[in-house]
Design an enzyme around this catalytic site. Structure first.
Site, PDB file in Angstrom:
ATOM      1  N   LYS A 211      19.575  -1.757  22.010  1.00  0.00           N
ATOM      2  CA  LYS A 211      20.106  -3.247  21.793  1.00  0.00           C
ATOM      3  C   LYS A 211      21.420  -3.146  22.623  1.00  0.00           C
ATOM      4  O   LYS A 211      21.739  -4.499  22.818  1.00  0.00           O
ATOM      5  CB  LYS A 211      19.810  -3.759  20.535  1.00  0.00           C
ATOM      6  CG  LYS A 211      18.675  -3.592  19.856  1.00  0.00           C
ATOM      7  CD  LYS A 211      17.716  -4.719  20.277  1.00  0.00           C
ATOM      8  CE  LYS A 211      16.467  -4.888  19.543  1.00  0.00           C
ATOM      9  NZ  LYS A 211      15.310  -5.932  19.769  1.00  0.00           N
TER      10      LYS A 211
ATOM     11  N   GLU B 100      20.699 -13.550  16.186  1.00  0.00           N
ATOM     12  CA  GLU B 100      19.826 -13.041  15.300  1.00  0.00           C
ATOM     13  C   GLU B 100      19.518 -11.765  15.062  1.00  0.00           C
ATOM     14  O   GLU B 100      19.763 -10.822  15.944  1.00  0.00           O
ATOM     15  CB  GLU B 100      18.530 -13.852  15.418  1.00  0.00           C
ATOM     16  CG  GLU B 100      17.467 -13.269  16.177  1.00  0.00           C
ATOM     17  CD  GLU B 100      18.061 -12.941  17.762  1.00  0.00           C
ATOM     18  OE1 GLU B 100      18.880 -13.698  18.166  1.00  0.00           O
ATOM     19  OE2 GLU B 100      17.650 -12.103  18.470  1.00  0.00           O
TER      20      GLU B 100
ATOM     21  N   SER C 201      13.160   3.927  21.577  1.00  0.00           N
ATOM     22  CA  SER C 201      14.333   2.993  21.467  1.00  0.00           C
ATOM     23  C   SER C 201      15.367   3.106  20.583  1.00  0.00           C
ATOM     24  O   SER C 201      16.445   2.314  20.816  1.00  0.00           O
ATOM     25  CB  SER C 201      13.543   1.492  21.465  1.00  0.00           C
ATOM     26  OG  SER C 201      12.808   1.264  20.251  1.00  0.00           O
TER      27      SER C 201
END
Ligand SMILES: Cc1ncc(COP(=O)(O)O)c(C=O)c1O
Lengths: 422, 291
Positions: free
Chosen positions: A105, A127, A396
């Site tokens: 992210k 969010e 990830s």
């Protein structure tokens, strides 16, 4: 990155599948901008800022420097020998779990927060589902001195409590969202509501390749560093391309980042793995591409889990990051084009994947990529992936945030023994 | 964009070359607002959630608002993700969904409502409900139920091709929003695409009560008027009679939602009726030329 983006229409030889959407953000029939009029000007401003930034070498240089010196890029491509042996495959892991904050992210946050600064917006909102995007947002906001508010479903604040604490320590205000299903979908609604009111001073940093144009394009471009690195690393190590690239799909950003680099490499099979949850009944899973229908959610047309009236359905997944009834529009496009295959892994396979990687490689994966591992293991054992296949799997994120969840879900005989009890 | 006056409408008797037939629903809505404008008065546009407090109760509420002086009724089908709505309307929507309100129920309600009140009825409907049913089918169903148009708050003109075609074919008015943040180019597109009226967003933000009217609303209405002769109604954050009267001095209509939904929730039909009367009086007498 910029050379791909200035291409307005696919030129000769680029007639394959990877391209930019049309000027309104349509990937074929998908995507677009289904938002209240009040946000349209901000989306235009963001699109312009993004296009200018990626054409500006100083933006690229600053982003590259932060990626290297702050975030720890490039991340390694790790040949997972014991996992490979066990599965009868040749598996390389793209180690986004080693990125600062523990998940991919951050790639997106670095890009978006630099853009916010460029646009003169001192406040960033976001969010978060699993909390990883929230942590990345809080982190970069601290780094760049931006005011930051993160919306998080109340349900998710419980199951990802560690990340709530991390965000608060980083100086971010976390606002729990109790409306609707109190998960990621409702956190996005609430962030959009904030943005409708605060649009002059605030940038909304969406955490995946979802939302209205330019988000799906922009987030993919900020995440494609995963695929660009992995492709080059694989070529260097093996002198050829992999046979298969696999990633989990929630909103679809880590998968889009990986696939973007391979989508024109026709022989490379691409598989996205969605959350199969408890099973295929409505409300029991998060498999938007596998089981959803065309719809409009959070500003874009894509596959959406919805009832016959078009009411968006609740979802379930053991992983908060895949617990989402929509998916990025470019994935809908890739699915329809037949370029990417979308599979799903139920909760129990994800748990299997979690333990398999822990046991074979000493890596605790986040529950999201554990779905990709679980699917790969199952597909290797029943022949859907042939023995010897060369696989790049996007790891990830790391699993520290999920240790409690996993522990509570393991049945007694599987619970790791506590040496103190022995 | 084809001239709306030249095409075939599928509503029985509504063909433009049939002078004896009733006007198309969109024209009925425009006609009502324009008649008020000629009288020097503004309209009260009153919103409610279909299925709140329950289906019967919402039908009674819309009827009560029409009887108490609302000029146009705005019926909101409940939607799981009402992203331009604040907490009051969200709660009503959730209650309506929990009670099992389906789109068929909403269409049935509109049908009964339009059969029993004279005020034009428009819907305020999120686009996924339209898209999933199919824009063509939905527009035809609205026309058949007697509705005059629909506001689709998450559908800007550039995405509205299918919906425009469908609403034109059915003769209903596609109503678009204009926002304080819209450029003049965008306002021109909004004005060009819409029928019925233009919905000017009175405040930045979601539906809900505000202590005062947003400063820029009069200017926005003026900017919209530069692009169209359509009536311009202002809403979102118009919270009480004083604010509604202020809006009525420069706009063709004041749209009130949250205040009415909240009153219905707190004080039932008698309370709703009282507030609607108060709002209608304020709106109808706001201008010196008015009654
Ligand atoms: C580690 C990790 N992987 C994957 C995801 C799913 O998001 P996406 O599909 O956008 O990559 C998340 C979301 O929170 C995550 O934290």
């Amino acid at each position: 990155m910029s050379d791909r983006l200035v291409v307005e229409a696919p030129g000769p030889g680029a007639a394959e599948v990877a391209h930019r959407p049309d000027p309104l953000g349509h990937f074929g029939d998908w995507g677009g901008r289904f938002v209240p009029e009040v946000l349209m000007a901000a989306l235009d401003q963001l699109t312009d800022a993004f296009e200018e930034a990626i054409a500006d070498p100083s933006f690229g240089a600053e982003l590259d420097a932060l990626r290297r010196d702050y975030a720890g890029r490039p991340t390694p491509l790790f040949p997972a020998r014991r996992l490979s042996e066990e599965l009868g495959l040749r598996v390389w892991l793209k180690r986004e779990d080693l990125l600062h904050t523990g998940a991919h992210k951050l790639n997106n946050s670095l890009g978006q927060h630099l853009l916010a600064r460029r646009m003169g917006k001192p406040r960033v909102i976001a969010e978060t589902g699993a909390g990883q995007h929230g942590v990345a947002t809080a982190t970069v906001a601290a780094l760049l001195g931006q005011e930051c508010v993160v919306y998080m479903g109340e349900e998710d604040t419980r199951r990802q409590h560690l990340n709530v604490v991390r965000m608060r320590l980083l100086g971010t205000e976390v606002r729990p969202v109790a409306t609707g299903t109190a998960t990621l979908k409702d956190a996005i609604n609430e962030a959009l509501r904030d943005w409708v009111e605060s649009v002059g001073s605030t940038h909304y940093s969406i955490g995946s390749v979802v939302g209205p144009h330019p988000y799906p394009l922009m987030v993919r471009e900020f995440q494609r560093v995963i695929g660009d690195e992995a492709r080059a690393q694989f070529l260097e190590a093996e002198g050829r391309l992999p046979d298969l690239a696999v990633a989990c799909v929630g909103g679809g950003s880590n998968a889009a980042g990986l696939f973007a680099a391979f989508v024109d490499d026709e022989p490379v099979r691409l598989v996205g793995v969605e959350a199969g949850g408890r099973g295929p009944q409505p409300g029991d899973h998060g498999a938007s591409l596998g089981l959803g229908e065309a719809g409009v959610l959070h500003g874009a047309r894509s596959y959406v889990l919805q009832d016959p009236d078009g009411q968006v359905l609740p979802t379930h997944s053991v992983s908060a990051g895949l617990d989402y009834p929509g998916v990025g529009p470019e994935h809908a496009f890739w699915k329809d084009a037949g370029r990417v295959t979308y599979e799903s892994a139920p909760d129990h396979l994800a748990l299997d994947g979690f333990r398999l990687l822990a046991r074979t490689e000493g890596l605790l994966p986040a529950l999201e990529p554990a779905h990709a591992i679980g699917w790969l293991a199952a597909a290797a054992s029943d022949g859907r992936v042939a023995p010897g296949t060369r696989v790049v799997l996007n790891l990830s994120g790391r699993g520290d945030k999920d240790v409690e969840t996993v522990t509570s879900l393991l049945v007694d005989d599987e619970t790791p023994a506590d040496p103190a009890d022995a | 964009m084809p001239d709306p006056g030249t095409e075939v409408r599928t509503v029985p008797g509504a063909l433009p070359d049939d002078p004896a037939g009733p006007p198309a629903p969109a024209e009925r809505l425009e006609g009502r607002l324009e008649a008020l404008r000629r009288e020097g008065r503004a309209a009260l546009v009153a919103y409610g959630v279909a299925g709140f407090p329950d289906l019967e109760g919402s039908l009674a509420a819309f009827r009560a608002m029409a009887e108490a002086g609302a000029d146009v009724l705005e019926v909101g089908p409940p939607y799981s993700d009402p992203l331009i709505d604040g907490p009051v309307i969200q709660r009503a929507v959730t209650a309506a969904l929990d009670a099992g309100t389906r789109m068929d129920d909403v269409l049935g309600l509109v049908n009964e409502l339009t059969a029993s009140v004279d005020a034009p009825v428009v819907l305020l409907v999120y686009y996924n409900l339209v898209a999933h049913r199919g824009p063509k089918r939905f527009a035809a169903e609205l026309a058949a139920a007697g509705a005059c148009g629909a506001v689709v708050p998450d559908l800007p003109p550039e995405e509205a091709g299918e919906w425009l075609e469908a609403s034109r074919a059915a003769g209903i008015a596609p109503v678009f929003l204009a926002a304080p943040t819209s450029s003049d180019t965008r306002l021109a597109a909004v004005a060009e695409a819409g029928r019925g009226f233009v919905y000017a967003q009175a405040s930045l933000g979601v539906t809900g009560l505000r202590a005062s009217l947003a400063a820029g609303i009069e200017e926005l209405v003026g900017r919209v008027r530069a692009h169209t002769d359509l009536p311009v109604c202002a809403g979102i954050g118009v919270s009480n009679a004083d604010q509604a009267a202020a809006v009525a001095r420069f706009a063709d209509g004041a749209i009130v939602g949250t205040a009415l939904v909240r009153r219905l929730a707190d004080a039932g039909l008698p309370g709703l009726r009282a507030l609607t009367t108060e709002l209608a009086d304020a709106v109808h007498t706001a201008r010196p030329s008015g009654r």
